[in-house]
Design a protein around this motif. Structure first.
Motif, PDB file in Angstrom:
ATOM      1  N   TRP A 170       4.416  41.676  77.113  1.00 26.77           N
ATOM      2  CA  TRP A 170       4.686  42.145  78.463  1.00 26.77           C
ATOM      3  C   TRP A 170       4.483  41.018  79.486  1.00 26.77           C
ATOM      4  N   ALA A 171       3.466  40.196  79.261  1.00 25.13           N
ATOM      5  CA  ALA A 171       3.215  39.091  80.188  1.00 25.13           C
ATOM      6  C   ALA A 171       4.365  38.091  80.181  1.00 25.13           C
ATOM      7  N   TYR A 172       5.008  37.909  79.017  1.00 22.16           N
ATOM      8  CA  TYR A 172       6.102  36.940  78.888  1.00 22.16           C
ATOM      9  C   TYR A 172       7.473  37.615  78.881  1.00 22.16           C
ATOM     10  N   ARG A 173       7.538  38.836  79.418  1.00 16.51           N
ATOM     11  CA  ARG A 173       8.775  39.606  79.298  1.00 16.51           C
ATOM     12  C   ARG A 173       9.947  38.926  79.996  1.00 16.51           C
ATOM     13  N   PHE A 174       9.727  38.316  81.146  1.00 21.27           N
ATOM     14  CA  PHE A 174      10.826  37.674  81.860  1.00 21.27           C
ATOM     15  C   PHE A 174      11.350  36.463  81.102  1.00 21.27           C
ATOM     16  N   TYR A 175      10.446  35.689  80.516  1.00 21.53           N
ATOM     17  CA  TYR A 175      10.893  34.555  79.705  1.00 21.53           C
ATOM     18  C   TYR A 175      11.704  35.026  78.508  1.00 21.53           C
ATOM     19  N   LEU A 176      11.250  36.114  77.882  1.00 22.24           N
ATOM     20  CA  LEU A 176      11.957  36.631  76.708  1.00 22.24           C
ATOM     21  C   LEU A 176      13.343  37.157  77.087  1.00 22.24           C
ATOM     22  N   ILE A 177      13.427  37.823  78.241  1.00 18.42           N
ATOM     23  CA  ILE A 177      14.726  38.344  78.677  1.00 18.42           C
ATOM     24  C   ILE A 177      15.697  37.208  78.938  1.00 18.42           C
ATOM     25  N   PRO A 190      21.119  36.196  76.765  1.00 20.55           N
ATOM     26  CA  PRO A 190      22.397  35.521  76.521  1.00 20.55           C
ATOM     27  C   PRO A 190      22.776  35.468  75.043  1.00 20.55           C
ATOM     28  N   ILE A 191      21.775  35.328  74.159  1.00 21.46           N
ATOM     29  CA  ILE A 191      22.058  35.299  72.721  1.00 21.46           C
ATOM     30  C   ILE A 191      22.515  36.665  72.232  1.00 21.46           C
ATOM     31  N   ALA A 212      14.556  39.238  86.133  1.00 20.93           N
ATOM     32  CA  ALA A 212      13.907  38.224  85.315  1.00 20.93           C
ATOM     33  C   ALA A 212      14.003  36.858  85.969  1.00 20.93           C
ATOM     34  N   LEU A 213      15.087  36.617  86.667  1.00 25.59           N
ATOM     35  CA  LEU A 213      15.237  35.441  87.521  1.00 25.59           C
ATOM     36  C   LEU A 213      15.359  35.924  88.960  1.00 25.59           C
ATOM     37  N   PRO A 214      14.997  35.087  89.933  1.00 25.20           N
ATOM     38  CA  PRO A 214      15.251  35.482  91.328  1.00 25.20           C
ATOM     39  C   PRO A 214      16.723  35.802  91.537  1.00 25.20           C
ATOM     40  N   LEU A 215      16.994  36.771  92.391  1.00 22.07           N
ATOM     41  CA  LEU A 215      18.366  37.222  92.587  1.00 22.07           C
ATOM     42  C   LEU A 215      19.285  36.086  93.010  1.00 22.07           C
ATOM     43  N   ALA A 216      18.800  35.211  93.883  1.00 20.30           N
ATOM     44  CA  ALA A 216      19.639  34.112  94.359  1.00 20.30           C
ATOM     45  C   ALA A 216      19.925  33.111  93.246  1.00 20.30           C
TER      46      ALA A 216
END
Length: 642
Positions: A9-16, A21-22, A53-57
């Motif tokens: 859960w702590a690394y969820r954004f990195y995992l997403i 993309p894969i 997961a990334l900033p919208l911009a």
């Protein structure tokens, strides 16, 4: 095991960001077409926007990387090279990957003669990030920042509240009217952040008593906690204070005191929700009121370049302002019923029970207004420029009479060459020129020998700190997606697949789409929602031969109906932290408000918007990109059936 899940859960954004993309790669690999490549980009960006997961911009930048590499659009300007370059003719130049060599582009200065230059024309993805809609947003924000900087919005709010009064029902209406009006011109978030402290001060006085007991209780009331305090604990504290009090007044029964405390809590919740809801509602009234409106204008101009500026400030205002007024009044009725009940005599303060508290609350507003002092030169100058901006917007190209843009700055077809963005940028530049005080020389503090001129109404430091540049990039990413869908053929493919919807009545289509968008925008950015859906809706309207605005207008308005969750919009989050609200309170009030909003928007698109935008006919400017021929001269089925 629990530690493992916590780590994931702590690394969820990195995992997403890494695996998404894969996971989507089979689409472009199994279907190696430009349509699939563009769909891959859109789906990837949609998931990244929804999950943040990334900033919208930053997600909005992806088309500048993926479209050129996938051969959908070029990255930069059209390439012009003198001929020859070792080949016999310009046609022998091998096309580069990612650059279209078939676009009808003519190099400047050649007169269309291919013998003098070798031309590699390209549709430019980078230029989509700074279109006229972005200029309109930047110019509107410059004026809004000047209004905020000189506290003009606070003066307007306090003046209106002094006029309306502080009776419970009228107080909610007053806050809603003020917040909605300010939200038409400045940021919804800034409006809510300013109105919430005013509401808090007024409520502190309304809930006070002559004995000062409630003032002591107010010090223990955490106004910015996320959850309301336990009613049992509040009742215990109240009873203890009653037991300790030895005044000549008779003791107040615990039941009536607890009931009054519950009524005060509900009134506080209603005040909090009325501010954040009216901020979102007010933003739909003007083209610059909220970013989704500018997304619509930019998408229409990008997908249908021959539309004749059908969506401008004046046309949008005359369509959306009545919608906003009706929705605001119905919202006031619903919030009054939910949090105050329908006791008209009590809600309007016709009795004498609350007169002292009301006078105290009125005094708070009057004292805050008096603290502002008389209007300064800067406030008067900003007011004049703001009124001038609105007048120029309305009279540039109104449609029902010849505007100043058509008279003084028209092209060969008689259309206005300046746009709403031109006017906004002009007023924004003037803000950097007009001084904030009556012109004269003053001495610099600490250096009496040094003279200085007064500062301008606006300076770059304020703009740099407060301008939401991420929204400018987000708008550009949406325009790039729309253009990529058109260039890749994805829009045409979607139109072909959506042709079975032609048998469904258009009012039913509009209603279903409004419900879908209103639900989707509760859990994702409203700008991202409109950016994703509007190109699809444009393709659908061309496929089934209905006016594109018949589905694009209501869906754009529906994206502002984010009333149920604290995370839906920043105004909701601000109100949630102020009024002792729980998620269930906001969801209960917001669910019915979403239904009311969808019904009001459906009413608007099927009544006064039809003659305004000529929605009963399929427009000729939408014919060029359609998948099949739609009879422009025949009445279209978008008119509701009797």
């Amino acid at each position: 095991m629990a530690t493992c899940w916590q780590g994931l859960w702590a690394y969820r954004f990195y995992l997403i960001v890494f695996f998404l993309p894969i996971f989507l790669l089979p689409l472009p690999i199994l279907i190696p077409t430009k349509e699939a490549y563009c769909a891959y980009t859109i789906i990837l960006m949609a998931f990244l926007w929804c999950t943040e997961a990334l900033p919208l911009a930053i997600t909005a930048f992806l088309p500048t990387v993926m479209f050129p590499m996938m051969g959908i659009m070029g990255a930069s300007v059209m390439i012009q090279r003198p001929f020859p370059f070792g080949s016999k003719s310009p046609g022998d130049q091998p096309p580069r990957a990612g650059i279209s060599v078939s676009a009808p582009c003519t190099p400047r200065g050649t007169g269309g003669n291919p013998s003098s230059f070798s031309t590699v024309p390209a549709c430019q993805v980078s230029t989509e990030y700074l279109k006229d809609s972005n200029m309109l947003f930047i110019g509107g924000m410059l004026v809004a920042l000047a209004v905020e900087h000189w506290n003009l919005h606070k003066r307007i709010a306090l003046r209106v509240l002094l006029t309306i009064g502080v009776r419970p029902s009228l107080l909610i209406l007053g806050f809603m009217v003020v917040t909605a009006f300010l939200s038409m011109w400045i940021s919804n978030t800034a409006t809510t952040a300013m109105m919430v402290p005013i509401a808090r001060a007024v409520l502190d006085q309304l809930h006070g008593t002559p004995t000062g007991t409630d003032a002591e209780e107010g010090r223990n009331n955490p106004a910015f906690e996320l959850q309301e305090p336990s009613p049992q604990k509040e009742e215990t504290k109240l009873d203890e204070k009653d037991n300790k009090q030895d005044g000549p007044a008779p003791p107040v029964p615990s039941e009536s005191r607890a009931q009054r405390n519950e009524e005060q809590l509900r009134f506080t919740q209603g005040m909090s929700l009325c501010v954040c809801y009216s901020a979102s509602i007010g933003g739909i009234a003007t083209l610059t009121g909220t970013t989704t409106n500018l997304v619509l204008q930019g998408q229409v101009n990008s997908i249908f370049p021959q539309n004749g500026n059908v969506v401008n400030f004046a046309s949008w205002f005359f369509f959306a302002f009545p919608t906003m007024v009706i929705l605001l009044l119905l919202s006031w009725v619903w919030l009054q019923f939910l949090f105050l009940g329908f006791n008209f005599r009590k809600n309007c303060g016709l009795g004498d029970q609350m007169r002292k508290q009301e006078r105290a609350a009125f005094e708070v507003i009057r004292r805050e207004h008096k603290r502002l002092g008389p209007m300064t030169f800067a406030e008067k100058a900003v007011t004049i420029l703001f009124v001038l901006l609105v007048v120029l917007w309305f009279t540039r190209e109104p449609g029902f009479f010849t505007g100043w843009g058509n008279l003084a700055f028209s092209d060969e077809n008689g259309n206005s060459m300046p746009s709403d963005g031109t006017v906004a940028i002009l007023i924004g530049v003037i803000l950097f020129i007009v001084p904030s005080k009556i012109p004269g020389l003053t001495q610099e503090p600490g250096k009496p020998e040094k003279l200085k001129a007064p500062p301008a109404l606006l300076n770059w430091k304020i703009v740099k700190e407060k301008m939401p540049w991420n929204i400018v990039l987000l708008l550009g990413g949406g325009f790039a997606l729309a253009k990529g869908s058109e260039e890749s053929g994805l829009s045409k493919w979607l139109g072909d697949k959506l042709t079975p919807l032609e048998s469904v009545p258009p009012p039913a289509i509009a209603l279903i789409l409004c419900l879908l968008i209103a639900t989707f925008t509760e859990c994702t950015s409203n700008v991202a929602t409109t950016t994703i859906f509007l190109p699809i809706l444009a393709s659908m309207s061309q496929a089934i031969c209905i006016h594109p605005l018949y589905v694009m207008l209501p869906c754009t308005l529906s994206s502002s109906l984010a009333f149920m969750l604290p995370v839906a919009t920043p105004p909701n989050a601000i109100a949630f932290s102020f009024g002792g609200l729980k998620v269930t309170d906001m969801a209960r009030a917001g669910f019915m408000l979403n239904i009311i909003g969808v019904l009001v928007i459906t009413l608007a698109i099927n009544t006064w918007s039809i003659p305004m935008f000529d929605l009963h006919r399929f427009p000729s400017w939408a014919q060029s990109n359609t998948t099949g021929f739609c009879g422009v001269s025949q009445a279209n089925v978008t008119t509701p059936s009797p």
